[in-house]
Enzyme design. Structure first.
Site, PDB file in Angstrom:
ATOM      1  N   HIS A  92      35.987  41.757  43.617  1.00  0.00           N
ATOM      2  CA  HIS A  92      34.688  42.163  43.195  1.00  0.00           C
ATOM      3  C   HIS A  92      34.543  42.112  41.774  1.00  0.00           C
ATOM      4  CE1 HIS A  92      35.782  44.532  46.738  1.00  0.00           C
ATOM      5  NE2 HIS A  92      34.859  43.925  47.170  1.00  0.00           N
ATOM      6  N   HIS A 142      27.861  49.489  43.660  1.00  0.00           N
ATOM      7  CA  HIS A 142      28.812  48.345  44.118  1.00  0.00           C
ATOM      8  C   HIS A 142      29.515  48.078  43.143  1.00  0.00           C
ATOM      9  CE1 HIS A 142      30.270  44.671  46.118  1.00  0.00           C
ATOM     10  NE2 HIS A 142      29.893  45.162  47.172  1.00  0.00           N
ATOM     11  N   GLU A 144      30.924  45.120  42.573  1.00  0.00           N
ATOM     12  CA  GLU A 144      30.474  43.719  41.776  1.00  0.00           C
ATOM     13  C   GLU A 144      29.364  44.008  40.921  1.00  0.00           C
ATOM     14  OE1 GLU A 144      28.532  39.627  42.876  1.00  0.00           O
ATOM     15  OE2 GLU A 144      29.593  40.474  44.526  1.00  0.00           O
ATOM     16  N   ASN A 240      28.424  42.267  52.407  1.00  0.00           N
ATOM     17  CA  ASN A 240      28.089  41.118  53.183  1.00  0.00           C
ATOM     18  C   ASN A 240      28.057  41.465  54.817  1.00  0.00           C
ATOM     19  OD1 ASN A 240      30.675  39.677  54.579  1.00  0.00           O
ATOM     20  ND2 ASN A 240      31.197  40.359  52.711  1.00  0.00           N
TER      21      ASN A 240
END
Length: 342
Positions: A92, A142, A144, A240
């Site tokens: 990530h 998150h 990322e 995802n």
């Protein structure tokens, strides 16, 4: 207790039936995930000292558990890693501050950041250097998102909704970036809202949402309209995978996210004669095979694969783990479709 057991038996009895399974393809591992896992596996095979991994290498409980059993040590932050040890950055990505901390602790860093995430980081630096305020469409908290925000914390604004966009007050040039694992339709809607607010908005030269996310969502759309329900294999913290559930639900098809076949509730299956199955990009293909085997055990199962793309993208491995010059790993999730009678 007896009543509970009888209820469970009755539920599984009601789920027993012949049915059709629509199998989305591509599904399961992408090239970035394959690359990250391969990096840790090779490090584990190549040295006796512990291999530390900052955060989950990819967002899947089965992958993390398997690597832990083989000796990997997962930590939340680098201050848990002994000075001078080997530390792996997850797929990530990380903020520059994390890289600086690794250098201060004299860690041997092996970077498993997905190259497509690295692309977004490079774009963030480029936009920041020219003086833009950057609107980052992503999910707060998150990993990322945290890594990208860290590239230019004074110049990047995180938005998740149209209300967030409407609340922006920005003077000067504005650009945007997106998390790589967003739902394509939702991201496009937010970009359109941004353009309405900031007509001179600029963006990346190519889409930030990665090919694997897009392919899996496209494949899901080909089966969702024909299915009574969708089962998505993936962990709850996999962006995802969660987006796949949301895409199906927006199409009006009930969808359920499972870590593995043990999470299946037989009541879902009672009236479902056509089931759509897919898996997030961080889910091992074997988990799909296990699910297909379980459904076959409930009655005759016809499995029909719906292929929207063949994934052959390759990502090179870091020099620390290459077996030979230029070695890479390739995403080939379609290879997993032979299990379960396909």
């Amino acid at each position: 207790m007896i009543h509970s057991v009888l209820s469970s038996v009755e539920a599984w009895g009601a789920a027993a039936a012949s049915r059709t399974v629509l199998l989305a393809s591509p599904r399961a591992f992408c090239a970035g995930v394959e690359r990250a896992i391969t990096i840790v596996e090779r490090l584990l095979a190549g040295q006796e000292a512990p291999i530390f991994v900052r955060k989950q290498i990819v967002h899947n409980t089965h992958v993390v558990r398997d690597l832990e059993e083989r000796g990997a040590v997962f930590v939340d932050e680098l201050d848990e890693v002994p000075v001078g040890a080997t530390a792996v950055f997850s797929a990530h990505g990380v903020a520059p501050a994390v890289r600086e901390q690794a250098q201060q602790r004299q860690l041997r860093v092996v970077d498993a950041t997905c190259p497509l995430v690295t692309k977004v980081h490079s774009e963030a630096r480029r936009f920041a250097e020219r003086g833009d305020t950057i609107v980052f469409i992503g999910h707060a908290g998150h990993e990322e998102s945290e890594g990208t925000l860290g590239e230019a914390p004074q110049q990047i604004r995180l938005v998740e909704t149209e209300d967030d966009i409407d609340a922006l007050e920005i003077d000067g040039p504005v650009s945007y970036l997106t998390q790589t694992t967003l739902a394509v339709d939702e991201a496009n809607r937010l970009v359109q809202r941004l353009r309405a607010r900031f007509p001179h908005l600029t963006g990346p030269n190519s889409d930030d949402i990665c090919y694997a996310t897009t392919n899996r969502q496209d494949a899901l759309r080909t089966i969702a309209a024909q299915a009574d329900l969708i089962v998505v294999v993936g962990s709850a913290n996999s962006s995802n995978s969660v987006r796949l559930v949301e895409v199906a639900e927006r199409m009006g098809t009930p969808a359920f996210l499972i870590d593995d076949v043990s999470d299946v509730d037989p009541r879902w299956l009672a009236d479902a004669r056509t089931i759509g199955i897919t898996a997030g990009a961080s889910a091992p293909p074997q988990l799909v095979s296990d699910l297909l085997d379980a459904l076959a055990g409930l009655g005759h199962t016809t499995v029909l694969e719906r292929v929207v793309a063949k994934e052959t993208l390759s990502f090179g491995l870091p020099t620390q783990v290459r077996g030979h010059a230029g070695e890479s790993v390739t995403s080939t999730p379609e290879h997993s479709t032979q299990a379960g009678g396909v």
